[in-house]
Design a protein around this motif. Structure first.
Motif, mmCIF file in Angstrom:
data_model
loop_
_atom_site.group_PDB
_atom_site.id
_atom_site.type_symbol
_atom_site.label_atom_id
_atom_site.label_comp_id
_atom_site.label_asym_id
_atom_site.label_seq_id
_atom_site.Cartn_x
_atom_site.Cartn_y
_atom_site.Cartn_z
ATOM 1 N N MET A 20 0.805 -1.280 0.090
ATOM 2 C CA MET A 20 -0.041 0.109 0.008
ATOM 3 C C MET A 20 0.734 1.250 -0.008
ATOM 4 S SD MET A 20 -3.133 1.323 2.731
ATOM 5 C CE MET A 20 -4.011 0.044 1.992
ATOM 6 N N LYS A 21 1.904 1.205 0.784
ATOM 7 C CA LYS A 21 2.787 2.321 0.835
ATOM 8 C C LYS A 21 3.483 2.512 -0.489
ATOM 9 C CE LYS A 21 6.867 4.345 3.306
ATOM 10 N NZ LYS A 21 7.570 4.362 4.502
ATOM 11 N N MET A 22 4.030 1.492 -1.049
ATOM 12 C CA MET A 22 4.487 1.670 -2.212
ATOM 13 C C MET A 22 3.798 2.277 -3.518
ATOM 14 S SD MET A 22 6.761 -0.944 -4.331
ATOM 15 C CE MET A 22 6.584 -2.448 -3.182
ATOM 16 N N ALA A 23 2.489 1.701 -3.209
ATOM 17 C CA ALA A 23 1.361 2.320 -4.526
ATOM 18 C C ALA A 23 0.970 3.739 -3.950
ATOM 19 C CB ALA A 23 0.223 1.614 -4.282
ATOM 20 N N ALA A 24 1.138 4.304 -2.891
ATOM 21 C CA ALA A 24 0.803 5.520 -2.418
ATOM 22 C C ALA A 24 1.970 6.571 -2.791
ATOM 23 C CB ALA A 24 0.862 5.956 -1.025
ATOM 24 N N ASN A 25 3.254 6.040 -2.563
ATOM 25 C CA ASN A 25 4.225 6.838 -3.240
ATOM 26 C C ASN A 25 4.297 6.928 -4.727
ATOM 27 O OD1 ASN A 25 5.988 7.628 -0.892
ATOM 28 N ND2 ASN A 25 6.408 5.335 -0.535
ATOM 29 N N ASP A 26 4.106 5.871 -5.472
ATOM 30 C CA ASP A 26 3.926 5.943 -6.758
ATOM 31 C C ASP A 26 3.014 6.873 -7.516
ATOM 32 O OD1 ASP A 26 5.855 4.069 -7.127
ATOM 33 O OD2 ASP A 26 4.332 2.191 -7.597
ATOM 34 N N ALA A 27 1.608 6.885 -6.765
ATOM 35 C CA ALA A 27 0.796 7.743 -6.935
ATOM 36 C C ALA A 27 1.010 9.097 -6.646
ATOM 37 C CB ALA A 27 -0.622 7.421 -6.253
ATOM 38 N N LYS A 28 1.800 9.303 -5.665
ATOM 39 C CA LYS A 28 2.250 10.937 -5.214
ATOM 40 C C LYS A 28 3.079 11.472 -6.397
ATOM 41 C CE LYS A 28 5.252 13.091 -2.180
ATOM 42 N NZ LYS A 28 6.331 12.919 -0.812
ATOM 43 N N ASN A 29 3.734 10.740 -7.190
ATOM 44 C CA ASN A 29 4.444 11.088 -8.241
ATOM 45 C C ASN A 29 3.836 11.074 -9.580
ATOM 46 O OD1 ASN A 29 6.963 11.492 -6.682
ATOM 47 N ND2 ASN A 29 6.995 9.166 -6.765
ATOM 48 N N GLN A 30 2.642 10.977 -9.528
ATOM 49 C CA GLN A 30 1.889 10.877 -10.972
ATOM 50 C C GLN A 30 0.872 12.009 -10.819
ATOM 51 O OE1 GLN A 30 -0.022 7.095 -11.471
ATOM 52 N NE2 GLN A 30 1.922 6.180 -11.353
ATOM 53 N N THR A 31 0.392 12.538 -12.021
ATOM 54 C CA THR A 31 -0.847 13.580 -11.889
ATOM 55 C C THR A 31 -2.038 12.953 -12.507
ATOM 56 O OG1 THR A 31 0.282 14.747 -13.934
ATOM 57 C CG2 THR A 31 1.073 15.397 -11.611
ATOM 58 N N SER A 32 -3.220 13.555 -11.780
ATOM 59 C CA SER A 32 -4.355 13.149 -12.370
ATOM 60 C C SER A 32 -4.587 14.518 -13.475
ATOM 61 C CB SER A 32 -5.432 13.193 -11.049
ATOM 62 O OG SER A 32 -6.777 13.188 -11.674
ATOM 63 N N ASP A 33 -5.558 14.177 -14.423
ATOM 64 C CA ASP A 33 -6.026 14.856 -15.459
ATOM 65 C C ASP A 33 -6.747 16.051 -14.881
ATOM 66 O OD1 ASP A 33 -4.798 13.527 -17.346
ATOM 67 O OD2 ASP A 33 -6.832 12.479 -18.038
ATOM 68 N N SER A 34 -7.251 15.826 -13.405
ATOM 69 C CA SER A 34 -8.043 16.950 -12.877
ATOM 70 C C SER A 34 -7.315 17.883 -12.350
ATOM 71 C CB SER A 34 -9.029 16.280 -11.897
ATOM 72 O OG SER A 34 -8.184 15.781 -10.794
ATOM 73 N N ILE A 35 -6.100 17.640 -12.222
ATOM 74 C CA ILE A 35 -4.960 18.687 -11.425
ATOM 75 C C ILE A 35 -3.768 19.209 -12.264
ATOM 76 C CG2 ILE A 35 -5.571 18.163 -9.224
ATOM 77 C CD1 ILE A 35 -2.858 16.400 -8.975
ATOM 78 N N ASN A 36 -3.995 18.468 -13.640
ATOM 79 C CA ASN A 36 -2.547 18.614 -14.246
ATOM 80 C C ASN A 36 -2.605 20.029 -14.889
ATOM 81 O OD1 ASN A 36 -0.293 17.949 -15.865
ATOM 82 N ND2 ASN A 36 -1.564 17.153 -17.571
ATOM 83 N N GLY A 37 -1.384 20.810 -14.553
ATOM 84 C CA GLY A 37 -1.049 21.971 -14.980
ATOM 85 C C GLY A 37 -1.638 23.015 -13.945
ATOM 86 N N ASN A 38 -2.281 22.577 -12.854
ATOM 87 C CA ASN A 38 -2.510 23.566 -11.675
ATOM 88 C C ASN A 38 -1.514 23.253 -10.547
ATOM 89 O OD1 ASN A 38 -3.642 24.566 -9.363
ATOM 90 N ND2 ASN A 38 -5.773 24.231 -10.144
ATOM 91 N N LYS A 39 -0.539 24.273 -10.533
ATOM 92 C CA LYS A 39 0.433 24.254 -9.478
ATOM 93 C C LYS A 39 0.013 24.014 -8.144
ATOM 94 C CE LYS A 39 4.778 26.260 -7.987
ATOM 95 N NZ LYS A 39 5.756 27.264 -8.259
ATOM 96 N N THR A 40 -1.159 24.696 -7.522
ATOM 97 C CA THR A 40 -1.501 24.833 -6.234
ATOM 98 C C THR A 40 -2.291 23.388 -5.906
ATOM 99 O OG1 THR A 40 -1.941 27.214 -6.358
ATOM 100 C CG2 THR A 40 -3.187 25.864 -4.763
ATOM 101 N N ALA A 41 -3.080 23.095 -6.977
ATOM 102 C CA ALA A 41 -3.560 21.504 -6.920
ATOM 103 C C ALA A 41 -2.728 20.435 -6.820
ATOM 104 C CB ALA A 41 -4.803 21.522 -7.915
ATOM 105 N N LEU A 42 -1.731 20.572 -7.493
ATOM 106 C CA LEU A 42 -0.678 19.624 -7.419
ATOM 107 C C LEU A 42 0.161 19.608 -5.955
ATOM 108 C CD1 LEU A 42 0.850 17.544 -8.652
ATOM 109 C CD2 LEU A 42 2.407 19.009 -9.790
ATOM 110 N N GLU A 43 0.359 20.895 -5.458
ATOM 111 C CA GLU A 43 0.960 21.065 -4.006
ATOM 112 C C GLU A 43 0.178 20.502 -3.083
ATOM 113 O OE1 GLU A 43 2.195 24.916 -3.542
ATOM 114 O OE2 GLU A 43 3.764 24.893 -5.151
ATOM 115 N N ASN A 44 -1.208 20.715 -3.417
ATOM 116 C CA ASN A 44 -2.162 20.091 -2.413
ATOM 117 C C ASN A 44 -2.357 18.657 -2.387
ATOM 118 O OD1 ASN A 44 -2.899 22.461 -1.234
ATOM 119 N ND2 ASN A 44 -4.531 22.807 -2.670
ATOM 120 N N TYR A 45 -2.175 18.169 -3.607
ATOM 121 C CA TYR A 45 -2.028 16.488 -3.851
ATOM 122 C C TYR A 45 -1.333 15.794 -3.213
ATOM 123 C CZ TYR A 45 -2.124 12.079 -6.526
ATOM 124 O OH TYR A 45 -1.902 10.949 -6.791
#
Length: 71
Positions: free
Chosen positions: A1-26
């Motif tokens: 689970m931790k490995m999946a969370a770390n992997d997800a942290k380094n990916q971006t969702s289309d809903s936040i792609n290009g939005n610096k503030t949303a990416l930082e919050n994510y």
């Protein structure tokens, strides 16, 4: 689970792609999830699982809230 969370942290969702503030919050939200996972792992390793149920509930809550927020 931790490995999946770390992997997800380094990916971006289309809903936040290009939005610096949303990416930082994510990433902050993913750090919070990883911190709770680490606490749960520590509980298991120490043999003291008295707080494990609470951590599992937190992880479940985070999943529900953040899936809606970032998908």
């Amino acid at each position: 689970m931790k490995m999946a969370a770390n992997d997800a942290k380094n990916q971006t969702s289309d809903s936040i792609n290009g939005n610096k503030t949303a990416l930082e919050n994510y990433r902050q939200d993913m750090d919070k999830l990883i911190m709770i996972i680490d606490k749960a792992i520590g509980e298991v390793k120490s043999g003291d699982i008295s707080m494990l149920k609470g951590y599992i509930e937190e992880i479940t809550n985070i999943r529900e809230v953040y899936h809606k927020k970032y998908r």
